[in-house]
Design an enzyme around this catalytic site. Structure first.
Site, PDB file in Angstrom:
ATOM      1  N   LYS A 173      13.144  -1.000   3.333  1.00 40.18           N
ATOM      2  CA  LYS A 173      12.391   0.512   3.550  1.00 40.18           C
ATOM      3  C   LYS A 173      13.254   1.346   4.514  1.00 40.18           C
ATOM      4  CE  LYS A 173       8.138   0.852   6.758  1.00 40.18           C
ATOM      5  NZ  LYS A 173       6.376  -0.279   6.867  1.00 40.18           N
TER       6      LYS A 173
HETATM    7  C1  R5P Z   1       6.448   0.207  11.878  1.00 41.79           C
HETATM    8  O1  R5P Z   1       6.235  -0.378  12.502  1.00 41.79           O
HETATM    9  C2  R5P Z   1       5.954  -0.526  10.797  1.00 41.79           C
HETATM   10  O2  R5P Z   1       6.910  -1.324  10.380  1.00 41.79           O
HETATM   11  C3  R5P Z   1       6.004   0.682   9.697  1.00 41.79           C
HETATM   12  O3  R5P Z   1       4.911  -0.423   8.650  1.00 41.79           O
HETATM   13  C4  R5P Z   1       6.048   1.789   9.210  1.00 41.79           C
HETATM   14  O4  R5P Z   1       6.252   2.720  10.063  1.00 41.79           O
HETATM   15  C5  R5P Z   1       5.225   2.841   8.170  1.00 41.79           C
HETATM   16  O5  R5P Z   1       3.923   3.011   8.933  1.00 41.79           O
HETATM   17  P1  R5P Z   1       3.497   4.795   8.960  1.00 41.79           P
HETATM   18  O6  R5P Z   1       3.608   5.412   8.135  1.00 41.79           O
HETATM   19  O7  R5P Z   1       3.276   4.862   9.184  1.00 41.79           O
HETATM   20  O8  R5P Z   1       5.505   5.617   9.231  1.00 41.79           O
END
Ligand code: R5P
Length: 259
Positions: A173
């Site tokens: 990710k």
């Molecule tokens: C990080 O804090 C986390 O892994 C979140 O899941 C990630 O940042 C994705 O969330 P967002 O779309 O709010 O950035």
């Protein structure tokens, strides 16, 4: 690859489209009661029918998700820092593999901090997690570049993503960036993008569209869904892009008309 790992990944990445809409609601692990997630159950429950998988911590899983819910779980197993820390990279592993299995997760997720003070510890934590998870057929999602001080260009993100894949992560990710195709091409495992901080809905849909067009397997989106003025309409619009090749205009229309 192990049958169990492939089976679990196929629960997350839908075999009919090869794509996935993960709903990220793990922010509280270092941000506390983030806007939109103050009462996790209230936010998450109405969105469940539209998410292919849920990324969250064990605390929110246990307290806020019905065990009867038919949703693959990607369990965040790293933490140990808070938004008040100067160095967010000082994370460790927070959940045992035994507990992850007890919670019947489809994957575990851990952040790595390439270029940060605790780079080595987080990369070794990822490697150890993969060693353990593979014993039980559980895939590992490596999360790169969390923290606002991290550079988010293709050079950096392809470095971090590739290192995660080289260490054995089954999915990565990361963030969208210019020349994102380079990040995807040089990473031999599926890449999903985080949404990042809340931006106007049309811009977030454009981000999802660009990422999918340039080879992302999906999105792991949080704030741009649950902080939207209409989270259900927004996740439906994101789904249309990820699973149905919708244009940004078509998806925005889905959002605008309430899904
Ligand atoms: C990080 O804090 C986390 O892994 C979140 O899941 C990630 O940042 C994705 O969330 P967002 O779309 O709010 O950035």
């Amino acid at each position: 690859m192990d049958w169990g790992i492939r089976n679990r990944i196929s629960r997350i990445v839908k075999p009919d489209t090869g794509h996935t809409v993960m709903l990220a609601v793990d922010h509280g692990y270092f941000l506390g009661p983030t806007t939109g997630l103050e009462i996790p159950k209230k936010t998450i429950e109405p969105l469940l029918p539209y998410a292919d998988a849920l990324m969250l911590t064990r605390g929110v899983l246990r307290t806020s998700i019905d065990p009867k819910a038919d949703i693959p779980i990607i369990l965040r197993v790293s933490g140990g820092t808070s938004i008040l820390d100067k160095d967010l990279s000082n994370e460790g592993t927070t959940v045992s593999m035994r507990d992850a299995i007890r919670l019947n997760v489809s994957a575990v997720a851990l952040s790595i901090f390439v270029g940060a003070p605790h780079e080595k510890e987080t990369l070794l934590a990822l490697s150890n997690l993969i060693n353990e998870a593979e014993d039980y057929g559980i895939p590992v999602l490596a999360v790169t570049a969390v923290g606002k001080e991290m550079a988010r260009d293709a050079r950096y993100l392809s470095l971090a993503s590739r290192i995660a894949a080289e260490l054995g992560a089954h999915m990565v990710k990361t963030y969208y960036c210019e020349n994102f195709e380079r990040v995807v091409e040089t990473c031999p495992v599926p890449v999903v993008i985080a949404g990042g901080k809340k931006i106007p809905e049309r811009d977030a849909l454009q981000l999802a569209f660009n990422a999918i067009s340039k080879g992302a397997t999906g999105v792991d989106m949080g704030r741009n869904i649950f902080q939207s003025e209409n989270p259900i309409a927004m996740i439906k619009a994101v789904r249309a892009i990820v699973h149905q090749n919708a244009s940004v205009e078509q998806a925005y229309e889905i959002f605008r008309t309430g899904g």
